[in-house]
Design a protein around this motif. Structure first.
Motif, mmCIF file in Angstrom:
data_model
loop_
_atom_site.group_PDB
_atom_site.id
_atom_site.type_symbol
_atom_site.label_atom_id
_atom_site.label_comp_id
_atom_site.label_asym_id
_atom_site.label_seq_id
_atom_site.Cartn_x
_atom_site.Cartn_y
_atom_site.Cartn_z
ATOM 1 N N GLY A 1 0.795 -1.212 0.000
ATOM 2 C CA GLY A 1 0.000 0.000 0.000
ATOM 3 C C GLY A 1 0.830 1.265 0.000
ATOM 4 O O GLY A 1 0.308 2.335 -0.231
ATOM 5 N N HIS A 2 2.135 1.200 0.217
ATOM 6 C CA HIS A 2 2.987 2.378 0.197
ATOM 7 C C HIS A 2 4.221 2.072 -0.644
ATOM 8 O O HIS A 2 4.882 1.062 -0.451
ATOM 9 N N ASN A 3 4.486 2.955 -1.570
ATOM 10 C CA ASN A 3 5.644 2.761 -2.438
ATOM 11 C C ASN A 3 6.856 3.449 -1.828
ATOM 12 O O ASN A 3 6.914 4.669 -1.751
ATOM 13 N N ASP A 4 7.824 2.681 -1.368
ATOM 14 C CA ASP A 4 8.986 3.251 -0.697
ATOM 15 C C ASP A 4 10.052 3.702 -1.680
ATOM 16 O O ASP A 4 11.142 4.091 -1.287
ATOM 17 N N THR A 5 9.755 3.640 -3.003
ATOM 18 C CA THR A 5 10.726 4.071 -4.008
ATOM 19 C C THR A 5 10.438 5.475 -4.511
ATOM 20 O O THR A 5 11.137 5.951 -5.397
ATOM 21 N N SER A 6 9.429 6.158 -3.994
ATOM 22 C CA SER A 6 9.119 7.510 -4.444
ATOM 23 C C SER A 6 10.221 8.467 -3.990
ATOM 24 O O SER A 6 10.760 8.346 -2.891
ATOM 25 N N LYS A 7 10.559 9.413 -4.866
ATOM 26 C CA LYS A 7 11.609 10.372 -4.574
ATOM 27 C C LYS A 7 11.162 11.760 -5.009
ATOM 28 O O LYS A 7 10.461 11.909 -6.012
#
Length: 222
Positions: free
Chosen positions: A82-88
């Protein structure tokens, strides 16, 4: 005898010099300028000569803002559920039919570019600050989280407008009507840079299906 009268001649007064207005550079000088930039861009393998200030050109960009960028839809990454930890956080600039993605506003060149033709931007149903960029088939290519809803709305409007113009330009090129393209020198230069940067996009992660998530959460009992 008549008296001699002296005649005075007044010199015309000079008008105060007016400040010169900033004039746009001539077409020839702009061509030479962007030719040099193109050479610099090629010599550096795309690492220099295409910073944000250069791509803006004389007329500016169509859109600029910082945003958190995720490849694909939020929730694609394995293990985050549910959360994309690759967003920058990235600096975005739309110029013509391309969206340039920079590490920040002072980067020497964009990290990659996104071709907007055949894409559609729309607001996320659950968050007005979030925009998803989809293909014509409905697949999510990117997710952008902007500082506010106003910025997100502007991105949607500009993206969809430039996507339509990009599709028209593609048709004209296919028909051999390049001479009908009404583009400024800076837009033409931005297009050359973008086509070299499109292939530098990060790979898209495969989506994790609900069945796969269920299997990962399943703990066998012995």
């Amino acid at each position: 005898m008549s008296e001699n009268k002296s005649v005075e001649f007044k010199l015309p007064q000079e008008e105060p010099s007016k400040p010169k207005m900033n004039q746009a550079p001539s077409s020839r000088s702009r061509s030479s300028f962007f030719k040099k930039l193109s050479q610099s861009f090629r010599r550096s393998n795309g690492e220099k000569g295409a910073d944000a200030a250069t791509l803006r050109g004389y007329h500016g960009a169509d859109f600029e803002s910082y945003a958190d960028v995720s490849r694909g839809a939020i929730g694609y990454s394995c293990g985050c559920f549910g959360h994309n930890d690759t967003s920058k956080e990235r600096f975005l600039m739309i110029k013509g039919a391309f969206c340039f993605v920079f590490k920040n506003e002072i980067s020497l060149s964009a990290k990659y570019a996104i071709r907007l033709a055949h894409m559609k931007a729309k607001q996320d149903a659950s968050n007005k600050d979030t925009v998803v960029l989809e293909t014509s088939l409905g697949d999510t290519e990117y997710t952008f989280v902007f500082p506010n809803a106003t910025c997100a709305k502007q991105f949607i409007q500009v993206t969809n407008k430039q996507a339509s113009l990009g599709e028209i330009e593609e048709v004209r090129v296919q028909l051999g009507h390049e001479h009908l393209l009404n583009q400024s020198k800076s837009v033409m230069f931005a297009g050359k840079v973008a086509r070299a940067k499109v292939n530098a996009q990060p790979p898209k992660k495969n989506r994790i299906s609900p069945e796969e998530i269920a299997q990962m959460n399943f703990t066998p009992v012995f």
